[in-house]
Design a protein around this motif. Structure first.
Motif, PDB file in Angstrom:
ATOM      1  N   PRO A 196     -16.723 -81.728  64.591  1.00  0.00           N
ATOM      2  CA  PRO A 196     -15.325 -81.809  64.146  1.00  0.00           C
ATOM      3  C   PRO A 196     -14.509 -80.577  64.547  1.00  0.00           C
ATOM      4  N   GLY A 197     -15.137 -79.402  64.532  1.00  0.00           N
ATOM      5  CA  GLY A 197     -14.414 -78.199  64.939  1.00  0.00           C
ATOM      6  C   GLY A 197     -13.941 -78.271  66.373  1.00  0.00           C
ATOM      7  N   GLN A 198     -14.764 -78.841  67.239  1.00  0.00           N
ATOM      8  CA  GLN A 198     -14.397 -78.973  68.648  1.00  0.00           C
ATOM      9  C   GLN A 198     -13.458 -80.147  68.883  1.00  0.00           C
ATOM     10  N   VAL A 199     -13.734 -81.269  68.246  1.00  0.00           N
ATOM     11  CA  VAL A 199     -12.905 -82.467  68.430  1.00  0.00           C
ATOM     12  C   VAL A 199     -11.460 -82.209  68.018  1.00  0.00           C
ATOM     13  N   PHE A 200     -11.278 -81.552  66.870  1.00  0.00           N
ATOM     14  CA  PHE A 200      -9.926 -81.332  66.340  1.00  0.00           C
ATOM     15  C   PHE A 200      -9.385 -79.938  66.655  1.00  0.00           C
ATOM     16  N   LYS A 201     -10.135 -79.142  67.425  1.00  0.00           N
ATOM     17  CA  LYS A 201      -9.717 -77.788  67.806  1.00  0.00           C
ATOM     18  C   LYS A 201      -9.366 -76.957  66.573  1.00  0.00           C
TER      19      LYS A 201
ATOM     20  N   ARG B  73      -5.649 -74.256  68.736  1.00  0.00           N
ATOM     21  CA  ARG B  73      -6.751 -74.063  67.787  1.00  0.00           C
ATOM     22  C   ARG B  73      -6.146 -73.563  66.475  1.00  0.00           C
ATOM     23  N   GLY B  74      -6.717 -74.049  65.374  1.00  0.00           N
ATOM     24  CA  GLY B  74      -6.250 -73.583  64.074  1.00  0.00           C
ATOM     25  C   GLY B  74      -6.249 -74.717  63.073  1.00  0.00           C
ATOM     26  N   PRO B  75      -5.649 -74.475  61.918  1.00  0.00           N
ATOM     27  CA  PRO B  75      -5.620 -75.519  60.882  1.00  0.00           C
ATOM     28  C   PRO B  75      -4.778 -76.709  61.344  1.00  0.00           C
ATOM     29  N   LYS B  76      -5.159 -77.861  60.882  1.00  0.00           N
ATOM     30  CA  LYS B  76      -4.423 -79.097  61.203  1.00  0.00           C
ATOM     31  C   LYS B  76      -4.050 -79.760  59.875  1.00  0.00           C
ATOM     32  N   PRO B  77      -2.907 -79.400  59.315  1.00  0.00           N
ATOM     33  CA  PRO B  77      -2.524 -79.928  57.999  1.00  0.00           C
ATOM     34  C   PRO B  77      -2.431 -81.448  57.945  1.00  0.00           C
ATOM     35  N   SER B  78      -2.129 -82.096  59.049  1.00  0.00           N
ATOM     36  CA  SER B  78      -2.000 -83.555  59.030  1.00  0.00           C
ATOM     37  C   SER B  78      -3.359 -84.267  59.121  1.00  0.00           C
ATOM     38  N   LEU B  79      -4.424 -83.520  59.387  1.00  0.00           N
ATOM     39  CA  LEU B  79      -5.756 -84.102  59.481  1.00  0.00           C
ATOM     40  C   LEU B  79      -6.291 -84.366  58.073  1.00  0.00           C
ATOM     41  N   GLN B  80      -6.587 -85.604  57.790  1.00  0.00           N
ATOM     42  CA  GLN B  80      -7.110 -85.979  56.475  1.00  0.00           C
ATOM     43  C   GLN B  80      -8.589 -85.623  56.372  1.00  0.00           C
ATOM     44  N   ASN B  81      -9.023 -85.226  55.174  1.00  0.00           N
ATOM     45  CA  ASN B  81     -10.419 -84.843  54.971  1.00  0.00           C
ATOM     46  C   ASN B  81     -11.381 -85.995  55.246  1.00  0.00           C
ATOM     47  N   GLY B  82     -10.977 -87.224  54.987  1.00  0.00           N
ATOM     48  CA  GLY B  82     -11.832 -88.374  55.265  1.00  0.00           C
ATOM     49  C   GLY B  82     -12.063 -88.568  56.752  1.00  0.00           C
ATOM     50  N   VAL B  83     -11.059 -88.298  57.560  1.00  0.00           N
ATOM     51  CA  VAL B  83     -11.191 -88.402  59.011  1.00  0.00           C
ATOM     52  C   VAL B  83     -12.130 -87.293  59.507  1.00  0.00           C
TER      53      VAL B  83
ATOM     54  N   ALA C 189      -1.079 -82.071  66.652  1.00  0.00           N
ATOM     55  CA  ALA C 189      -0.990 -80.658  67.032  1.00  0.00           C
ATOM     56  C   ALA C 189      -2.238 -80.192  67.788  1.00  0.00           C
ATOM     57  N   LEU C 190      -2.666 -80.973  68.751  1.00  0.00           N
ATOM     58  CA  LEU C 190      -3.847 -80.632  69.537  1.00  0.00           C
ATOM     59  C   LEU C 190      -3.496 -79.924  70.846  1.00  0.00           C
ATOM     60  N   ILE C 191      -2.332 -80.256  71.409  1.00  0.00           N
ATOM     61  CA  ILE C 191      -1.926 -79.713  72.712  1.00  0.00           C
ATOM     62  C   ILE C 191      -0.475 -79.278  72.617  1.00  0.00           C
ATOM     63  N   ARG C 192      -0.156 -78.171  73.311  1.00  0.00           N
ATOM     64  CA  ARG C 192       1.245 -77.734  73.403  1.00  0.00           C
ATOM     65  C   ARG C 192       1.519 -77.295  74.827  1.00  0.00           C
ATOM     66  N   GLU C 193       2.789 -77.333  75.160  1.00  0.00           N
ATOM     67  CA  GLU C 193       3.215 -76.874  76.478  1.00  0.00           C
ATOM     68  C   GLU C 193       3.724 -75.457  76.343  1.00  0.00           C
ATOM     69  N   SER C 194       3.227 -74.567  77.170  1.00  0.00           N
ATOM     70  CA  SER C 194       3.680 -73.186  77.152  1.00  0.00           C
ATOM     71  C   SER C 194       5.124 -73.131  77.640  1.00  0.00           C
ATOM     72  N   ARG C 195       5.976 -72.466  76.875  1.00  0.00           N
ATOM     73  CA  ARG C 195       7.391 -72.372  77.259  1.00  0.00           C
ATOM     74  C   ARG C 195       7.568 -71.545  78.533  1.00  0.00           C
ATOM     75  N   LEU C 196       6.715 -70.555  78.727  1.00  0.00           N
ATOM     76  CA  LEU C 196       6.858 -69.676  79.889  1.00  0.00           C
ATOM     77  C   LEU C 196       6.327 -70.302  81.169  1.00  0.00           C
ATOM     78  N   SER C 197       5.113 -70.823  81.123  1.00  0.00           N
ATOM     79  CA  SER C 197       4.485 -71.312  82.354  1.00  0.00           C
ATOM     80  C   SER C 197       4.615 -72.816  82.544  1.00  0.00           C
ATOM     81  N   GLY C 198       4.899 -73.544  81.471  1.00  0.00           N
ATOM     82  CA  GLY C 198       4.962 -74.995  81.576  1.00  0.00           C
ATOM     83  C   GLY C 198       3.598 -75.645  81.601  1.00  0.00           C
TER      84      GLY C 198
END
Length: 164
Positions: free
Chosen positions: A102-107, A61-71, A46-55
């Motif tokens: 880590p805040g920047q790497v994982f957004k 940016r925000g929480p990443k539930p799939s990111l493990q604390n060890g990583v 969940a690092l990048i998404r495509e905007s539905r309007l502009s493509g």
């Protein structure tokens, strides 16, 4: 100069296609694409998404539930070693906004970084500890960074089951 030598038009088009393939490997697919369409492997991050309007593509940016604390802890350790090797502490702001942090790497947003830093002691077996005293939010070293087992950070994050 390189573009002129190789033929600028062909090179620009090739680079555009390569960048789009790279971005699409991180962006989830939209709509019903049928059974045969596989979700890109890196979309789970969940690092990048495509905007539905502009493509256009944008960072998420925000929480990443799939990111493990060890990583997260591994990236924090390496950030600390590279940019602040002699510092006994790192501020929450450095861990959130520093280049390569880590805040920047994982957004991650700041609240997500704080939540992960609050659990950093568990992930590092007490080698890095979180303190939030009198408005001073930081992590500090209880042991040297070199004593943190990077392989253990990852393997402890992804327990596996042995097949009998």
């Amino acid at each position: 100069m390189i573009l002129r030598r190789c033929g600028a038009r062909g090179t620009v088009e090739t680079v555009k296609r390569d960048v789009e393939v790279f971005l699409r490997s991180y962006a989830p697919r939209h709509g019903d694409l049928g059974e045969d369409a596989a979700e890109p492997l890196l979309a789970e991050l969940a690092l990048i998404r495509e905007s539905r309007l502009s493509g256009q593509f944008e960072f998420v940016r925000g929480p990443k539930p799939s990111l493990q604390n060890g990583v997260f802890a591994l990236v924090l350790k390496r950030f600390w070693e590279r940019w602040h090797p002699n510092a006994p502490t790192l501020s929450a702001e450095q861990a959130s906004y520093g280049a390569g942090s880590p805040g920047q790497v994982f957004k991650l947003d700041e609240d997500s970084v704080m939540a992960r830093l609050a659990k950093i002691g568990e992930a590092t077996s007490g080698a890095i500890v979180w303190t939030d005293t009198a408005g001073l939010r930081q992590v500090s070293l209880a042991r040297q960074l070199s004593t943190i087992d990077e392989v253990a950070l990852i393997t402890n994050s992804y327990p596996y089951r042995r097949v009998a």
